[in-house]
Design an enzyme around this catalytic site. Structure first.
Site, PDB file in Angstrom:
ATOM      1  N   GLY A 165       0.874  -1.353   0.213  1.00 53.20           N
ATOM      2  CA  GLY A 165      -0.021  -0.059  -0.213  1.00 53.20           C
ATOM      3  C   GLY A 165       0.944   1.062  -0.009  1.00 53.20           C
ATOM      4  CG  MET A 170       5.867   2.900  -3.680  1.00 55.03           C
ATOM      5  SD  MET A 170       7.383   1.971  -4.197  1.00 55.03           S
ATOM      6  CE  MET A 170       6.852   0.308  -4.302  1.00 55.03           C
ATOM      7  CG  HIS A 209      -3.325  -0.404   4.624  1.00 50.48           C
ATOM      8  ND1 HIS A 209      -3.103   0.490   5.782  1.00 50.48           N
ATOM      9  CD2 HIS A 209      -2.231  -0.274   3.947  1.00 50.48           C
ATOM     10  CE1 HIS A 209      -1.978   1.014   5.566  1.00 50.48           C
ATOM     11  NE2 HIS A 209      -1.509   0.761   4.297  1.00 50.48           N
ATOM     12  CB  SER A 254      35.203  -6.718  26.823  1.00 49.23           C
ATOM     13  OG  SER A 254      33.739  -6.709  26.764  1.00 49.23           O
ATOM     14  CB  CYS A 303      30.147  -5.818  27.475  1.00 49.72           C
ATOM     15  SG  CYS A 303      31.637  -4.632  27.737  1.00 49.72           S
TER      16      CYS A 303
END
Length: 915
Positions: free
Chosen positions: A117, A119, A468, A799, A867
């Site tokens: 929906g 375009m 839609h 880390s 992390c």
């Protein structure tokens, strides 16, 4: 000519010999989605399968990109379209727009990725004042011809000429009122002729031109309108929401028209090979007699269930069932199908792999494995971490006292509570003010997209599972109830009347259950999801629907755990979080933030440390903190026994442990006015001023604290070492890793490491327990990433702290920029997604990748993890797999998501190791 070797690619404004811009449906296949878009590629595939597809052709995405880049279509496009149109006319024995035997075509968009929906589409191209007479004669149905003509003017006026669609709707409503009928199918030919005249006047007045009578002009303008619709606000918003690249362009499909509005033996429908809401096998879809395709997805007329087609037209129904089975076996997935029946003749207008809810995705993936259509690796590609996260959201409490006021179609599951709003503008406005809202409409249309995104859920009184609202909500994972016919929605008066006469005004709280379709007044309490209960060990697979879903999730997670290379750890600071993380499948703790252990009643010890004037006072403060830290670590090691626990030494600046400067200043001022100043408050205020920094996140924090405040880090290291020794004496298996934060140079790390090793040696001597504690660092500064080879000489593990790394690479202060300008950056397309949510591969990611390579070049056995918040983000997990990290660490709730995405990453790369 383009230097790209792909013969289909052309530079803007050029015409290249041998480059094809138009493909007949007989020439393409489903593998050409980049070129033909999803719709065109699948129309070609169905044609190849021998299914009944109306003849037509596709204009490529390259033509669209050329048009959008240069403002004009490729020079060769018109001639190619003319040649394919002539071939289509010959095959059909009709001519576009001819008065006596007219060919009509649809002009439909079709991007690589489904954008339902978003375009434009125009049906019935080729009708004019002359050809409408020929169509009436050809069909033997005058009403049908004038109905098709009014549809063309309405769609063309709105889509191509930019006329306000409400004007046409108002004129149609006026015609029905004048005729005293409820639906447009009750209007007769004479009524529709008058409506056509009215519609043409609207076009003339609003567009400043007559409705074009030349059929080729109609088609060319419609093609350009479809190209232009790629860059409408709603299309761009949808792409940002779904993370679809903005440079793909759309194909345009020109298809000979077949008509579902030729009477009761005609109709149009949408079908699914499985239920897109639940994943269950069966007959699912909607059918509408005497209608064109847009009527179904627009939700303006309520459909009948697809199963009723068997009674209406058994021959077409049986043929459709055979075709659906063919398509599902061919695509090996849930297929979404659009079809039309023209006087008993079935035509296939579209197929695509259908959007589905999160629960349906997991069920369907395991069903297809059991049917032998796909293997475990492919099953992992059929689900996502985002879908799993949806399944972990709470649901309504079945035992709660509720007031049900309606029931519609369960279009997209979830438990949504919010204030009723009746237009998208209000939904966005209230949502930005922090309100939870439910968008209530008769039916939604593409212009409602921003409101649908802002809302907690969507409720419509019209439409079904293929409307839609339903299709878009499922794609977004948004709760949706459609077709609640007993609810009378009045958008102009901003209210909804429910059975019994009760009126829900805008702002009233309502609750909608997308799993059952039920609508309630007020706020319904929620309970944990069965999937969360499963991960926590409180639920097991059984027979009912929830247990069936749990079983599917359990199997998919088992697939992922067998496939993945990345280990998944948790960010956890206490035993309770650690135990929960372990239940969710954590394989250790990747980040224990020790500063969280200094809050609450312990804050006074930190204040004493900061206010210490002598070495003795400072040492006394540290001694008081030592047993408290040790106890925390013992509990943590007990909870994660046998698994690694990475403990980050104190990271934030010390001012965070002191009272707020404004609050403290007021307190001191009031005390002085009473001539009763508190000496400790005065000292605290002096300390706050002394520690004040213009930008504390780039100031005295992390390793810098450990170097400036003697004994701080060594106290923490001693607490860790003594806790390890105590657990070992208790026959436990503690596996501690000590992490030094905010290192920017190897010299910082070497100094802290030397001090730590000395403390560990002292604890070994005091306890007689052999200790092996890994020492490593966070890589969270650009300099650390750029000098990772040097830093690896002193670190046993890295880390990556991608939160701070993102801030320092971009020059952003996260606490400030997300509220100030990120919304504008997202709206303007500068960001597809916040770099704090998904890792910036080109900038931050490049530093991570280079640090991985440099670190491992120095120390081949260097353990690598992450992390930051990115450790639980699905897309970022794939990146960390690609660059060769050993583990990701995230909050306990996101551990299942990270496990799943780690499995998907390994599966998609055939389990390769990129070290």
């Amino acid at each position: 000519m383009s230097e790209n070797k792909d013969p289909h690619v052309v530079q803007p404004g050029t015409s290249v010999e041998g480059v094809k811009f138009v493909y007949d449906f007989t020439e393409g296949n489903r593998d050409l989605k980049d070129l033909l878009g999803g719709k065109g590629a699948n129309l070609a595939e169905m044609t190849n399968l021998g299914l009944p597809v109306p003849p037509g052709f596709t204009i490529t995405t390259e033509a669209c990109k050329t048009y959008l880049d240069s403002g004009d279509e490729p020079a060769a496009l018109r001639d190619e379209v003319s040649a394919h149109l002539a071939a289509l006319e010959e095959a059909m024995g009709k001519k576009l727009g001819r008065a006596d035997n007219p060919l009509l075509v649809s002009v439909r968009s079709g991007a690589k990725f489904s954008m339902p929906g978003m375009m434009d589409t125009v049906l019935n191209i080729g009708l004019s004042d002359k050809s409408v007479q020929g169509l009436a004669k050809q069909a033997g149905d005058e009403r049908f011809a004038w109905d098709s003509y009014r549809r063309l003017i309405q769609m063309f006026g709105k889509t191509v000429l930019g006329v306000d669609g409400e004007l046409f709707e108002d004129a149609l409503d006026a015609a029905k009122t004048a005729k005293k009928v409820a639906v447009d199918t009750e209007l007769e030919a004479a009524d529709l002729k008058k409506l056509v005249t009215r519609f043409k006047k609207i076009v003339k007045t609003e567009a400043g031109r007559d409705f074009p009578q030349d059929p080729r002009e109609q088609m060319d303008l419609a093609i350009h309108a479809v190209f232009d619709s790629w860059n409408t606000d709603r299309a761009k918003l949808y792409r940002r929401q779904e993370r679809i690249p903005g440079d793909l362009g759309t194909a345009v499909n020109i298809c000979s028209m077949v008509f579902g509005n030729l009477g009761p033996d005609s109709g149009t429908g949408v079908a699914f090979t499985r239920d897109p809401a639940s994943g269950h096998q069966g007959v699912y879809g909607d059918y509408l007699q005497n209608a064109q395709g847009e009527d179904v997805v627009a939700g303006i007329r309520n459909t009948v269930p697809l199963a009723e087609l068997e009674q209406i037209d058994k021959k077409s129904y049986d043929q459709l069932m055979r075709i659906m089975a063919t398509l599902e076996n061919h695509y090996k997935d849930l297929c979404d199908i659009e079809f039309t029946i023209e006087r008993g003749q079935l035509w296939m207008l579209q197929t695509r792999v259908g959007k589905r809810t999160a629960g349906a995705a997991f069920r369907i993936a395991t069903q297809l494995v059991d049917q032998g259509l796909i293997d475990e690796a492919e099953a992992l590609q059929r689900v996502t971490g985002a879908q799993l996260a949806q399944l972990m959201f709470p649901r309504f409490d079945d035992q709660a006292k509720v007031k049900q006021v309606g029931r519609g179609i369960a279009a997209s599951p979830g438990a949504a509570v919010g204030k009723a709003v009746f237009d998208s503008y209000t939904a966005v406005k209230w949502s930005r003010s922090g309100e939870r809202v439910i968008l209530v409409r008769r039916e939604t249309n593409p212009d409602d997209l921003d409101g649908m995104i802002a809302a907690e859920g969507i409720l419509t009184s019209r439409g079904g599972k293929t409307s839609h609202a339903a299709v878009v909500a499922r794609g977004m994972g948004k709760t949706c109830v459609c077709g609640a016919e007993e609810l009378e929605v009045d958008t102009k008066r901003r209210r909804m009347t429910v059975p019994g006469g009760h009126v829900v005004e805008e702002g009233d709280l309502i609750s909608i259950d997308g799993s059952s379709g039920k609508v309630y007044l007020g706020e319904v309490p929620v309970v944990p999801s069965p999937v969360v209960e499963f991960f926590e060990g409180r639920m097991h697979a059984g027979a009912d629907d929830a247990d069936e879903l749990v079983e599917a999730v359990h199997r998919i997670m088992a697939f992922a755990d067998r496939k993945r290379r990345l280990r998944v750890r948790a960010n956890a600071d206490n035993a309770e979080d650690a135990l929960r993380a372990r239940r969710f499948g954590a394989q250790g703790i990747g980040l224990c933030r020790t500063e969280h252990m200094f809050l609450g009643e312990r804050r006074e010890y930190v204040e004493r440390l900061i206010l210490a004037d002598t070495d003795t006072e400072r040492e006394d403060s540290l001694k008081a903190l030592l047993p408290l830290q040790k106890r925390d670590f013992v509990e943590l090691f007990e909870a994660m026994d046998g698994l690694p626990v990475t403990i980050r030494l104190l990271d934030p600046p010390l001012h965070e442990f002191l009272p707020d400067i404004t609050e403290l200043s007021v307190r001191v001022a009031l005390a002085e006015s009473r001539k009763d100043p508190h000496e400790n408050d005065l000292r605290l205020l002096q300390a706050v001023h002394r520690l004040h920094e213009q930008n504390p996140m780039l100031g005295l924090r992390g390793v810098r604290l450990g170097l400036v405040i003697p004994g701080l880090f060594t106290m923490q290291v001693r607490a860790i070492a003594e806790a390890v020794a105590e657990r070992k004496n208790a026959k436990g298996d503690p596996r501690a890793e000590i992490m030094i934060p905010l290192v920017g140079t190897v010299q910082e790390l070497e100094i802290v490491r030397d001090e730590a090793e000395q403390v560990i040696a002292e604890v070994i001597e005091q306890t007689g327990v052999e200790l092996k504690l890994a020492l490593g660092t966070m890589i969270e500064l650009p300099r650390a990433a750029l000098t990772a080879g040097q830093i690896a000489e002193a670190a046993e593990f890295f880390s990556f702290g991608t939160n701070d790394l993102t801030q320092t690479v971009w020059g952003f202060s996260r606490d400030d920029v997300e509220a100030s300008f990120f919304t504008a950056y997202l709206e303007k397309g500068i960001f597809g997604v916040s770099p704090f949510e998904t890792i910036d591969r080109d900038g931050v990611g490049a530093l991570v990748k280079s640090a991985v390579e440099a670190g491992r070049a120095t120390r081949p056995d260097l353990k690598l993890g992450v992390c930051g918040e990115h450790g639980g983000d699905p897309e970022s997990v794939h990146f960390f797999h690609e660059v060769g990290l050993d583990y990701v660490s995230c909050s306990p709730f996101r551990i299942p998501v990270a496990r799943l995405e780690a499995g998907r990453a390994a599966s998609s790369s055939a389990g390769s190791d990129h070290r």
